[in-house]
Design an enzyme around this catalytic site. Structure first.
Site, PDB file in Angstrom:
ATOM      1  CG  PHE A  45      48.955  13.401  44.794  1.00  0.00           C
ATOM      2  CD1 PHE A  45      50.265  13.010  44.974  1.00  0.00           C
ATOM      3  CD2 PHE A  45      47.966  12.715  45.481  1.00  0.00           C
ATOM      4  CE1 PHE A  45      50.607  11.953  45.820  1.00  0.00           C
ATOM      5  CE2 PHE A  45      48.274  11.668  46.329  1.00  0.00           C
ATOM      6  CZ  PHE A  45      49.605  11.285  46.502  1.00  0.00           C
ATOM      7  CB  SER A  46      49.653  17.362  39.492  1.00  0.00           C
ATOM      8  OG  SER A  46      49.359  16.048  39.062  1.00  0.00           O
ATOM      9  CD  GLU A  47      45.983  17.497  37.646  1.00  0.00           C
ATOM     10  OE1 GLU A  47      46.108  18.464  36.883  1.00  0.00           O
ATOM     11  OE2 GLU A  47      46.812  16.567  37.702  1.00  0.00           O
ATOM     12  CB  THR A  48      42.894  14.981  44.583  1.00  0.00           C
ATOM     13  OG1 THR A  48      44.225  14.920  45.108  1.00  0.00           O
ATOM     14  CG2 THR A  48      42.014  14.017  45.350  1.00  0.00           C
ATOM     15  CG  HIS A  75      47.465  11.887  36.568  1.00  0.00           C
ATOM     16  ND1 HIS A  75      47.300  13.247  36.464  1.00  0.00           N
ATOM     17  CD2 HIS A  75      47.781  11.644  37.860  1.00  0.00           C
ATOM     18  CE1 HIS A  75      47.527  13.799  37.650  1.00  0.00           C
ATOM     19  NE2 HIS A  75      47.809  12.856  38.508  1.00  0.00           N
TER      20      HIS A  75
END
Length: 291
Positions: A45-48, A75
């Site tokens: 994902f773009s961020e975790t 997000h």
């Protein structure tokens, strides 16, 4: 340890593809930085977000893209707030992040974060020209009423405003954008924004520094937009604006930004869960969840 996957900033329509997918690792206290980076890369994902030192009304959070750690992610914070609410958290949870303390109002389906204070600066002409070239845009396509700027808050964001019809033409050179992000230290996305009406905006956010071409929903960029509009007198405050993002990525998203007359901006949205992952699941299974 639990690994959760959520879609944050989902739209009001019942669309299983809406929202920006984020990973959330609960009770990550024992993980090293390298282990966090590995999990974030595996999830893709773009961020975790990695949450530790969890109490009913507080937690520490670290955010990782598939490539590196960043100070903040909107997000993934919304996703984390919903995940904590479903574990019985207090109505307001104080998250300790590298960008500062972020209070988050949480519920089982939505969350609202209070963004850290931001500063707004003009974008130097030579940097703007280089950025436009990397984005495949020209100065004639810019919105003359909303000058490009650099906003530093939870993450640093250069914001570019374009005329009607330009967003659909955006086809950026990811390598060129990445070189510029790396040189300037821009950990955040590069928001390209069109103002559809007084209180509705549409945004596209190239994000090669995060290991993806384009981010479907960017809470920190939405907060930066709120600060920008207030600082420049482009919005009668207090006000609430909507930011639509992500349609081009296949993940349409909707972000709500509350801009007070003074003080910190608030960013909110809904979130929907994918499923719980067990630690140690294979890369193939993680990719299937991310898809």
């Amino acid at each position: 340890m639990e690994i959760l996957t959520y879609r944050a900033f989902t739209t009001t329509e019942s669309d299983p593809a809406s929202g920006n997918p984020a990973g959330g690792v609960i009770d990550a206290d024992a993980l090293s930085r390298n282990e966090m980076l590995h999990i974030a890369a595996e999830l893709g994902f773009s961020e975790t977000a990695f949450l530790s030192a969890i109490t009913p009304d507080s937690a520490r959070v670290r955010y990782f893209t598939p490539l590196d750690e960043i100070a903040f992610c909107g997000h993934a914070t919304i996703a984390s707030g919903v995940a904590l609410a479903r574990r019985g958290a207090a109505p307001v949870v104080r998250l300790e992040t590298r960008a500062g303390e972020v209070p988050v109002e949480v519920s089982r389906d939505a969350a609202t974060l209070t963004a850290v204070d931001s500063t707004v600066h003009p974008l130097a002409d030579d940097v703007l020209d280089e950025l436009l070239d990397a984005l495949g845009l020209t100065r004639s396509q810019l919105d003359a009423d909303l000058p490009a700027a650099f906003v530093r808050g939870g993450n640093p964001h250069p914001i570019v405003f374009v005329r009607a019809g330009v967003l659909g033409l955006l086809d950026h050179d990811a390598d060129a954008v990445l070189r510029l992000q790396n040189r300037e230290g821009w950990d955040g996305t590069v928001p390209v924004v069109h103002r559809e009406s007084g209180h509705r905006f549409v945004s596209r956010n190239p994000f090669p520094r995060g290991g993806i071409r384009e981010d479907p929903a960017t809470g920190s960029a939405a907060a930066s937009l709120g600060y920008y509009l207030r600082a420049g007198g482009h919005l009668s405050v207090p006000a609430t604006i909507e930011v639509a993002q992500g349609a081009e990525t296949g993940h349409p998203s909707l972000i709500t930004v509350q801009v007070p007359a003074e003080g910190r901006v608030r960013v909110g949205g809904t979130a929907a869960a994918h499923r719980r992952l067990e630690a140690g699941e294979t890369h193939d299974k993680i990719v299937l969840v991310a898809g």
